[in-house]
Design an enzyme around this catalytic site. Structure first.
Site, mmCIF file in Angstrom:
data_model
loop_
_atom_site.group_PDB
_atom_site.id
_atom_site.type_symbol
_atom_site.label_atom_id
_atom_site.label_comp_id
_atom_site.label_asym_id
_atom_site.label_seq_id
_atom_site.Cartn_x
_atom_site.Cartn_y
_atom_site.Cartn_z
ATOM 1 N N ARG A 271 0.821 -1.210 0.000
ATOM 2 C CA ARG A 271 0.000 0.000 0.000
ATOM 3 C C ARG A 271 0.851 1.253 0.000
ATOM 4 N NH1 ARG A 271 -4.804 -2.462 2.654
ATOM 5 N NH2 ARG A 271 -6.594 -1.077 2.516
ATOM 6 N N ARG A 316 -17.576 -4.330 9.959
ATOM 7 C CA ARG A 316 -16.333 -3.562 9.977
ATOM 8 C C ARG A 316 -16.621 -2.125 10.365
ATOM 9 N NH1 ARG A 316 -12.408 -4.733 4.902
ATOM 10 N NH2 ARG A 316 -11.650 -2.712 5.660
ATOM 11 N N ARG A 328 -9.850 6.815 4.298
ATOM 12 C CA ARG A 328 -9.186 5.668 3.669
ATOM 13 C C ARG A 328 -8.871 5.977 2.202
ATOM 14 N NH1 ARG A 328 -13.415 1.338 5.206
ATOM 15 N NH2 ARG A 328 -12.273 -0.113 3.883
HETATM 16 P P1 AMP Z 1 -8.440 -3.583 4.057
HETATM 17 O O1 AMP Z 1 -9.124 -4.726 4.670
HETATM 18 O O2 AMP Z 1 -7.396 -4.000 3.028
HETATM 19 O O3 AMP Z 1 -9.357 -2.519 3.527
HETATM 20 O O4 AMP Z 1 -7.558 -2.881 5.212
HETATM 21 C C1 AMP Z 1 -8.183 -2.314 6.334
HETATM 22 C C2 AMP Z 1 -7.177 -1.471 7.122
HETATM 23 O O5 AMP Z 1 -6.076 -2.279 7.531
HETATM 24 C C3 AMP Z 1 -6.558 -0.341 6.349
HETATM 25 O O6 AMP Z 1 -7.377 0.807 6.324
HETATM 26 C C4 AMP Z 1 -5.284 -0.120 7.152
HETATM 27 O O7 AMP Z 1 -5.546 0.577 8.355
HETATM 28 C C5 AMP Z 1 -4.879 -1.518 7.509
HETATM 29 N N1 AMP Z 1 -4.002 -2.095 6.460
HETATM 30 C C6 AMP Z 1 -4.277 -3.181 5.653
HETATM 31 N N2 AMP Z 1 -3.273 -3.425 4.821
HETATM 32 C C7 AMP Z 1 -2.337 -2.480 5.068
HETATM 33 C C8 AMP Z 1 -1.074 -2.178 4.507
HETATM 34 N N3 AMP Z 1 -0.561 -2.904 3.498
HETATM 35 N N4 AMP Z 1 -0.367 -1.151 5.031
HETATM 36 C C9 AMP Z 1 -0.864 -0.411 6.022
HETATM 37 N N5 AMP Z 1 -2.047 -0.627 6.578
HETATM 38 C C10 AMP Z 1 -2.795 -1.646 6.111
#
Ligand code: AMP
Length: 372
Positions: A271, A316, A328
């Site tokens: 990310r 969530r 986000r």
């Molecule tokens: P997601 O389920 O991929 O939408 O991720 C939810 C949250 O997890 C994100 O908003 C971040 O806070 C954290 N997160 C997930 N993957 C990453 C990553 N590669 N780097 C930093 N934070 C992450």
């Protein structure tokens, strides 16, 4: 040490720089011992490949010596050709001198033959050859080689002065040609709510890959109240990214848990640019790479609606509050979206329309996966 890629080919570590240093030292010692006391040898390095070997050998040689070079060319690609050209010759008067040739590698002997030809009419006292590497299986000549550092099997090598089509000479160790990595590693990319998780679940079955969603791993840790979970929650609750170091270490641990995987679908990782760089380096250690970044392209307005909808059932907390969702996207747009360019530069970015039925999108993604 890692597998390296030069042009289109992969090379695995073969002889460490420490072993090379030992071999070079012992060659220099043997050469010195065989010389009459007070004899000043005339070393001739065979360019280009010998430049590192010659430099190290001469420094290890304990005594006075003279040094010169000839430049020959005999290789095209990875197959030895019998065609040897002399590009730069010897001008010094070598009458009555002990000449010691410094070669990085002797394989078919075509170059060696040319060297013996060059020195035939130079009235030298003696001509001896010291080669760092020797391929006995392919050596076809009756020519003497006084000193051999190490005999190796007939596989193409690079490093320590030796090249593949110009590259690899600056590697401190020797690497050997190896098969391309078999793992298929794909980054499934897209903004929050693009459908990465849904598609990854379908595609991992179809392609027998391991799906790693960093978001899921964080949520699992939060649920189980681990140290990592407690830390991650403070960032995730506000829709901020978890710090790179924490995320990268977690991802590496997840990959290591699946040592026998055919490959991975990375979902929500990388990310940030530093995550992408860390991922490349980490995979390179395993002789693997990212085969492609496959991106679900969907406009932001559509996604905010989708996420709010998902929030009604997903449980969530970061899906229910529009402000957190907007944050986000802000994180995505400022830190993550640039990764498109990062992978475009590597020639591995593939954009897929993320609007449509789940099945249609799976088909579009599969069409790309099949080519990787
Ligand atoms: P997601 O389920 O991929 O939408 O991720 C939810 C949250 O997890 C994100 O908003 C971040 O806070 C954290 N997160 C997930 N993957 C990453 C990553 N590669 N780097 C930093 N934070 C992450």
């Amino acid at each position: 040490m890692n597998t390296i890629k030069l042009h289109d080919l992969y090379f695995k570590p073969f002889i460490s720089k420490e072993e090379i240093a030992r071999i070079v030292k012992s060659l220099a010692k043997q050469v010195k011992e065989d010389l009459p006391k007070d004899e000043i040898p005339f070393f001739v390095g065979i360019l280009n490949g010998c430049f590192l070997f010659a430099a190290d050998f001469i420094r290890e040689f304990n005594g006075n010596c003279e040094v010169s070079f000839v430049k020959l060319a005999s290789y095209e690609g990875t197959t030895s050709t019998a065609n040897v050209k002399q590009l730069v010759g010897i001008n010094e008067d070598l009458t009555g001198r002990t000449v010691i040739i410094l070669e990085d590698i002797v394989d078919t002997g075509a170059t060696l033959q040319e060297i013996y030809n060059i020195f035939r009419d130079k009235k030298v006292k003696q001509l001896k050859v010291a080669t760092l590497f020797f391929k006995p299986e392919v050596f076809k000549k009756e020519l003497p080689i006084a000193y051999i550092g190490k005999s190796i099997e007939d596989k193409f090598i690079v490093g320590y002065g030796l090249d593949y089509d110009g590259l690899g000479r600056n590697k401190a160790a020797i690497y050997q040609l190896t098969a391309p990595p078999k793992m298929k590693n794909i980054v499934l990319f897209g903004p929050p709510g693009a459908g990465k998780g849904t598609q990854a679940t379908l595609l991992k079955e179809k392609y027998d890959l391991v799906h790693i969603s960093t978001g899921d791993v964080f949520r699992y840790n939060i649920k189980n109240k681990t140290e990592l979970g407690v830390l991650a929650k403070t960032y995730m609750d506000d829709g901020n990214l978890v710090p790179d170091e924490v995320t990268i270490n977690m991802l590496k641990a997840e990959v290591e848990k699946n040592a026998n995987a055919n490959g991975f679908i990375f979902d929500g990782f990388p990310r940030t640019e530093s995550q992408a760089i860390a991922l490349d380096a980490f995979l390179a250690e395993k002789g693997a790479k990212i085969n492609g970044m496959v991106a679900l392209e969907v406009s932001e307005d559509l996604l905010v609606q989708r996420l709010l909808e998902r929030g009604k059932t997903s449980g969530r907390t970061d899906d229910t509050d529009e402000e957190k969702i907007r944050n986000r996207f802000n994180e995505y747009n400022t830190k993550t979206a640039i990764l498109k360019e990062f992978y475009q530069e590597q020639g591995t970015y593939y954009g897929v329309n993320g609007v449509g039925s789940i099945e249609d999108i799976t088909d579009s993604l599969s069409a790309v996966f099949d080519t990787l």
